[in-house]
Write a protein that holds these residues in place. Sequence first.
Motif, PDB file in Angstrom:
ATOM      1  N   ASN A 197       0.847  -1.197   0.000  1.00 59.80           N
ATOM      2  CA  ASN A 197       0.000   0.000   0.000  1.00 59.80           C
ATOM      3  C   ASN A 197       0.880   1.245   0.000  1.00 59.80           C
ATOM      4  O   ASN A 197       2.109   1.154   0.113  1.00 59.80           O
ATOM      5  CB  ASN A 197      -0.971  -0.017   1.190  1.00 59.80           C
ATOM      6  N   VAL A 198       0.259   2.409  -0.093  1.00 59.30           N
ATOM      7  CA  VAL A 198       0.998   3.667  -0.180  1.00 59.30           C
ATOM      8  C   VAL A 198       1.788   3.939   1.099  1.00 59.30           C
ATOM      9  O   VAL A 198       2.915   4.439   1.054  1.00 59.30           O
ATOM     10  CB  VAL A 198       0.047   4.846  -0.497  1.00 59.30           C
ATOM     11  N   ASP A 199       1.225   3.595   2.249  1.00 60.04           N
ATOM     12  CA  ASP A 199       1.938   3.816   3.508  1.00 60.04           C
ATOM     13  C   ASP A 199       3.216   2.989   3.564  1.00 60.04           C
ATOM     14  O   ASP A 199       4.272   3.481   3.985  1.00 60.04           O
ATOM     15  CB  ASP A 199       1.050   3.475   4.701  1.00 60.04           C
ATOM     16  N   GLU A 200       3.145   1.741   3.141  1.00 69.58           N
ATOM     17  CA  GLU A 200       4.332   0.890   3.117  1.00 69.58           C
ATOM     18  C   GLU A 200       5.367   1.440   2.128  1.00 69.58           C
ATOM     19  O   GLU A 200       6.567   1.434   2.403  1.00 69.58           O
ATOM     20  CB  GLU A 200       3.960  -0.538   2.741  1.00 69.58           C
ATOM     21  N   LEU A 201       4.899   1.928   0.999  1.00 65.61           N
ATOM     22  CA  LEU A 201       5.795   2.545   0.020  1.00 65.61           C
ATOM     23  C   LEU A 201       6.518   3.736   0.647  1.00 65.61           C
ATOM     24  O   LEU A 201       7.734   3.871   0.529  1.00 65.61           O
ATOM     25  CB  LEU A 201       5.012   2.990  -1.218  1.00 65.61           C
ATOM     26  N   GLY A 202       5.787   4.578   1.324  1.00 67.89           N
ATOM     27  CA  GLY A 202       6.383   5.741   1.978  1.00 67.89           C
ATOM     28  C   GLY A 202       7.413   5.353   3.016  1.00 67.89           C
ATOM     29  O   GLY A 202       8.489   5.957   3.100  1.00 67.89           O
ATOM     30  N   ARG A 203       7.113   4.332   3.817  1.00 65.34           N
ATOM     31  CA  ARG A 203       8.073   3.864   4.825  1.00 65.34           C
ATOM     32  C   ARG A 203       9.338   3.335   4.164  1.00 65.34           C
ATOM     33  O   ARG A 203      10.447   3.566   4.642  1.00 65.34           O
ATOM     34  CB  ARG A 203       7.434   2.813   5.720  1.00 65.34           C
ATOM     35  N   MET A 204       9.171   2.611   3.046  1.00 62.91           N
ATOM     36  CA  MET A 204      10.332   2.078   2.331  1.00 62.91           C
ATOM     37  C   MET A 204      11.232   3.219   1.854  1.00 62.91           C
ATOM     38  O   MET A 204      12.447   3.186   2.034  1.00 62.91           O
ATOM     39  CB  MET A 204       9.897   1.231   1.125  1.00 62.91           C
ATOM     40  N   VAL A 205      10.627   4.226   1.241  1.00 68.96           N
ATOM     41  CA  VAL A 205      11.408   5.331   0.692  1.00 68.96           C
ATOM     42  C   VAL A 205      12.099   6.106   1.812  1.00 68.96           C
ATOM     43  O   VAL A 205      13.307   6.361   1.757  1.00 68.96           O
ATOM     44  CB  VAL A 205      10.523   6.269  -0.162  1.00 68.96           C
ATOM     45  N   ILE A 206      11.359   6.467   2.838  1.00 69.91           N
ATOM     46  CA  ILE A 206      11.910   7.310   3.900  1.00 69.91           C
ATOM     47  C   ILE A 206      12.894   6.550   4.784  1.00 69.91           C
ATOM     48  O   ILE A 206      13.999   7.031   5.052  1.00 69.91           O
ATOM     49  CB  ILE A 206      10.779   7.918   4.748  1.00 69.91           C
TER      50      ILE A 206
END
Length: 77
Positions: A48-57
């Motif tokens: 999901n988008v939240d997991e994507l954000g955590r991966m990037v950050i």
Amino acid sequence: MVQAYILIQTDVGQAGSVAQAIAEIPGVVQADDVTGPYDVVARVEADNVDELGRMVIAQVQGLHGITRTLTCPVVRV
């Protein structure tokens, strides 16, 4: 499933080592060093988008040699 391309700028001479380090992160499908305004392009997948954000950050931006990222989520139109 969310897919995205992460466009990455690195310190001079760091593109190869950054691409190798990114390729080892879970969820990264492919990471290549390239020429042009960006030095590395990574294709990633997340649940999901939240997991994507955590991966990037938390994982990508924390790597040594990265100066800037631009995340481009894939859309189906």
